[in-house]
Design an enzyme around this catalytic site. Sequence first.
Site, short mmCIF file in Angstrom:
data_model
loop_
_atom_site.label_atom_id
_atom_site.label_comp_id
_atom_site.label_asym_id
_atom_site.label_seq_id
_atom_site.Cartn_x
_atom_site.Cartn_y
_atom_site.Cartn_z
N CYS A 336 0.79 -1.23 0.00
CA CYS A 336 0.00 0.00 0.00
C CYS A 336 0.83 1.30 0.00
CB CYS A 336 -1.04 -0.01 1.11
SG CYS A 336 -0.63 -0.94 2.58
N ARG A 365 6.70 -11.34 5.14
CA ARG A 365 6.26 -11.10 6.51
C ARG A 365 6.88 -12.15 7.41
NH1 ARG A 365 -0.22 -9.98 5.53
NH2 ARG A 365 0.11 -8.33 3.99
N GLN A 383 0.99 -11.11 -3.75
CA GLN A 383 -0.42 -10.72 -3.66
C GLN A 383 -0.89 -10.19 -5.00
OE1 GLN A 383 -0.31 -7.80 -0.46
NE2 GLN A 383 -1.54 -9.18 0.79
N ASP A 385 -2.60 -7.72 -5.65
CA ASP A 385 -3.04 -6.57 -4.87
C ASP A 385 -3.51 -5.43 -5.77
OD1 ASP A 385 -3.49 -5.22 -2.54
OD2 ASP A 385 -1.38 -5.01 -1.98
N HIS A 387 -4.90 -1.04 -5.24
CA HIS A 387 -5.38 0.02 -4.37
C HIS A 387 -6.22 0.95 -5.20
CE1 HIS A 387 -1.97 -1.76 -2.31
NE2 HIS A 387 -2.70 -1.54 -1.24
N LYS A 467 -12.45 -4.56 7.13
CA LYS A 467 -12.28 -5.32 5.89
C LYS A 467 -13.32 -6.39 5.72
CE LYS A 467 -8.91 -8.62 7.78
NZ LYS A 467 -7.58 -9.19 7.63
N HIS A 513 -8.09 -1.11 -0.27
CA HIS A 513 -7.08 -2.14 -0.49
C HIS A 513 -7.87 -3.39 -0.86
CE1 HIS A 513 -4.06 -0.06 2.31
NE2 HIS A 513 -5.20 0.57 2.52
#
Length: 645
Positions: A336, A365, A383, A385, A387, A467, A513
């Site tokens: 992000c 992580r 991911q 991902d 945004h 979320k 997100h």
Amino acid sequence: MPAITLPDGSVRRFDGAVTGTTVAEAISPGLARAALAMRCDGELRDLVARIATDATVTLITRKDPEALELIRHDAAHVMAQAVQELFPGTQVTIGPAIENGFYYDFARNEPFTPEDFPAIEARMREIVARDDKFVREEWDRDEAIAFFQQRGEKYKAELIEDLPEDAVISLYRQGSWVDLCRGPHLRGTGDVGGAFKLTKVAGAYWRGDHRNAMLSRIYGTAWRDQKELDSYLHMLEEAERRDHRRIGRELDLFHLQEEAVGSVFWHPKGWRLYRTAEAYMRRRLDAAGYLEVKTPQLVDRSLWERSGHWEKFRDYMFIAQVEDEDRTYALKPMNCPGAVMIFRQGVRSYRDLPLRLAEFGACHRYEPSGALHGIMRVRAFLQDDAHIFCTEEQVADETVRFVDLLASIYRDFGFPEFKVKFSDRPAMRAGSDAVWDRAEQALKEACATAGVEYTLNPGEGAFYGPKLEFVLRDAIGRDWQCGTLQVDFVLPERLDAEYVAEDGGRRRPVMLHRAILGSLERFLGIVIEQYAGRFPFWMAPLQVVVATIVSDADAYAEEVAAVLRAKGLQVGVDLSRQKINAKVRDHSVQHVPVIAVVGRREAENRTVALRRLGGEAQEVLSLEEAAALLAAEAVPPDLGGPARA
RNA sequence: GCCGGGUUGGCCGAGUGGCUAGGCACCUGAUUUGUAAUCAGGCUCACAGGGGUUCGAGUCCCUUACCCGGCACCA
């Protein structure tokens, strides 16, 4: 004289005290024998509970779904009694029925091990044979606390202390044993029957809090009869065969090793699968109006401090330093902040919104060692991902679009069903309560607009926003969060993202997100288990093996492979000097969807004999026909392939 | 991270403190074979790492790492 309405609509009147037993006896002797409990005005109750007023009563027999839950709950009590009889000094805590079984948490200095199971199970069978009746008692709160304290059951005493003032404190006796319990129960321990089995032990924190003492939990499974138990145990064995860790090795898809704990070594076939999924996602995101970006892996600490990650997420971050430079970097655990940095370049207008920045972002992580699980929970993952920078008014529309896209993609991967959870503000969070109120409200309204039904998952939101979690289930029945949609008012503020509004003023965008597969690693783990390694044709990493019968056909086999490869198919060739039976077996075991057999006949006629995985028939086609047919079958669902039709 | 259980060749899997099974895979040779295992022979630094007990340890004890099942945490 209560009037009892039965499920068929008939009404019966009774003189004096009425219980479920009375009702059952009044209907038939058979039902009187079979009735185990009752549903009284919708509420599940003991069969012997007194019915004081007019009510609608449904009697529960062994075949009703409610009975199974009661059997499991009672099995937990029987196990607790067995444990306390065998291991004096053990304290009981809680023991509910769960999916497929039950557990009970015990406080004991020496934890239980599976070696204790045979003795406990034997004692449980004795208790079932005694068929002690379950007797409900309602106690005064203080007396109940004193009672448990005096028996050394401090956990039970604590449970009562924490009950609301007006709560009814009920205890259940079975023979000489007694437990604090809300109930209801079956008639007696005999109703539990013999179809149970203790399955595993585990440590579990008292009240689920890691700061509390660790209790010793024993899990068991319980069913109506032996047949159901056997079939459950058999299902578990089958599930083990679908385990992605086993299939990953057997099909040579990936491996893991000690020197890179939590990171996947993808082998050629596994990586082909990965690329197929990634390429598919790229097409879907392109079509859905996303712009793909790529942001740095290694970012200076200062940016993480500004984003809030350094404060809230640092325990999970890999920190990196170099000898010659006095700076601290971190491997990105999320994408992000990078996305916001791209948004912030130049001046953004309201006309640019919604701006959907997608990134196949590799995240690291430092997950707790005990959390790692095959490729489903790792320390390095990709991911899918994105945004979405938008206005508050656009949140609902973007949510609808997102949920539609996600559902369509899950369908293409073979998951028509999934669960949705709504996670609200966690204890550890950034942003004021007012901001959280707005964010949660916006997401709830968006769900209503999108027609999304969810279950609440309190306190589980991300540190910057609430979320939605889109959950899929693996072969063993474990739920995994894959997709997610998070509403964030916090990061745009912290990282100073803004756009010029219609009135010329500067405004903060809202940031959504979102991920659909979640992590490619996890999603593919679930896909592997879903198909047990027998992937649909478009996904299969090795789609066709050309297998020869005689070496005279070798050259033709290579030609066939070349023609198929030219059509974009993943093709292997097996020229080994084995019998065709052995080749068919080898590639079938590897779950190759199509074996193209070529012998002298095929070489002479320029044909191939196609054999489908699991099928026995063969289909002899000309090389051109076969290539066209297979190429058509390999078209991914989003490009009009057969999988979606 | 916490509790419990594990770790024997590429994989599966036996192994009461005393010469370390077996199978699959692999290699070699023979076999040119028609749709889920051809035959014969052979090979491999296998007891997770470190320490200890013992005349002697895969086996007992301690310890580290990793794996598995839960818990906690989470894509």
